[in-house]
Enzyme design. Structure first.
Site: not given
Length: 413
Positions: A98, A242, A244, A395
């Site tokens: 990552c 989106r 929520t 991380c």
């Protein structure tokens, strides 16, 4: 928490320009596109946008995590060649899971100390093309023996050292920092809402390049290209943001018994690519997007891998001589909501300066490419609001953390 790790300071490094494709949901319009072709797309685009001749590039650095095509070994080289870089220029594959996008920028800045004047950095990830793989059947199948094919995308989330998947490591942090399910869901809801507002306001318009059907020619060699599904036209924006709300997030079941992490408060799985041009700040013909000041990378316990950004940021500040209060914006990758909240609590970060346009919970996390997105988005925020310093961090699976310190070259006190 120990500040041991690796620190690098850069005296004359800058990001000239940076772009990315839209981040598109798993199985979406980019699902069948090779990460090499996505990488070529952004490589060509960043050179064109910066107005730089590809023949001026001295180094190609590229990263991708999973082997998502049969020619995956050639990803760095083919991205360079089909982006128009001179055949004599070498290409290097870079991998820090990552943190790969950050590592590309760090290595490019390090190369500027020698003979390199300009480096093309590209990160590309097709999560959709992660294979169903077998590693133990080269010699064939035994009569009555088990056939062990597994989903690489799913299995790669598991770390056999602590015997935990990445979700469980975030749940560990939730217990350590006493983070409730409600607090974790609330952070996720805020991330989704911030991202949706940012998208509607056109916040990423300056960094996203549309992806459509395209042929990449290279004289004397086979052509490559992008062929989208028939149902898809040009892909122009991130697909995952989106609406929520908290009740919707609260209805989702935790992935582990007693845990807080769900599909709704973990990063979305998407495909995408990003590119940046790194060169000497003193040689930039026009205002650079950002100055690269320093990087820091540290190791942490694998079972608490998500806390990695905290010691990385501490090391970055300690060695650069800055304080938390000097940093105007933080972009910390949202692998899981509990993970980001744990980092924020550990460092006592001001939420008003953290991931103000939402993050990977809403946008998605194409592993290798996320670091470049964090940095380019951060750089544009600093310029838009006349802010000076920003830190991007993430991380890293297996127990690492990495952070980059950038400065707005157009800042006026």
């Amino acid at each position: 928490m120990s500040s041991a790790g690796q620190y690098s300071a850069f005296a004359d490094a800058a990001i000239f320009d940076a772009v990315r494709t839209p981040w598109v949901d798993l199985g979406g319009a980019l699902a069948q596109v090779s990460p090499i072709d996505l990488g070529i797309k952004v490589g060509r685009e960043v050179l064109a946008r910066a107005g730089i001749d590809p023949l001026a590039v001295d180094s190609v650095l590229a990263g991708s995590m999973a082997q998502a095509s049969f020619d995956a070994y050639l990803l760095p080289r083919h991205i360079g060649l089909y982006s128009g870089v001179a055949q004599s220029v070498p290409a290097l594959g870079v991998q820090r899971i990552c943190g790969t996008g950050f590592e590309l920028l760090r290595q490019a800045a390090e190369q500027l100390r020698d003979e390199v004047q300009l480096a093309l950095c590209v990160a590309s990830e097709s999560m959709s093309r992660n294979p169903i793989a077998a590693y133990t059947h080269r010699g064939g199948f035994r009569l009555g023996g088990g056939v062990e094919f597994k989903d690489f995308l799913w299995e790669a989330l598991y770390d056999p050292a602590p015997g935990l998947d990445m979700i469980a490591t975030a749940d560990n942090l939730a217990r350590r920092y006493e983070l409730s399910r409600e607090a974790v869901d609330r952070y996720a809801c805020d991330s989704h809402q911030r991202a949706l507002l940012a998208q509607r306001a056109g916040a990423w318009g300056g960094e996203i390049v549309a992806v459509d059907n395209q042929l990449f020619e290279l004289e004397g060699y086979q052509s490559r290209g992008i062929n989208l599904p028939r149902r898809a036209s040009a892909v122009t924006e991130d697909s995952h943001p989106r609406p929520t709300d908290l009740p919707a997030l609260a209805r989702l079941r935790a992935m582990h018994a007693g845990g807080v992490q769900t599909a709704g408060n973990s990063c979305a799985v998407v495909d995408g690519a990003a590119a940046a041009l790194v060169g000497r700040a003193s040689a930039c013909a026009r205002p650079a997007l950002a100055r690269l000041l320093a990087s820091a990378v540290v190791g942490v316990a694998p079972e608490f891998m998500g806390i990695g950004p905290a010691p990385a940021i501490r090391l970055l500040l300690q060695r650069s001589g800055l304080n938390l209060g000097d940093i105007d914006r933080f972009e910390i990758n949202e692998a899981q909501a509990a993970q980001v909240l744990a980092v924020a609590r550990e460092l006592e970060l001001d939420s008003a300066r953290l991931n103000v346009q939402g993050g990977s919970l809403a946008l998605g996390h194409p592993l290798a490419a996320t670091g470049l997105r964090l940095v380019m988005s951060l750089a544009r925020q600093l310029r838009q609001h006349n802010l000076r310093y920003g830190i991007a961090a993430a991380c890293v699976g297996g127990g690492q953390g990495m952070a980059l310190l950038i400065e707005n070259p157009a800042y006026r006190a």
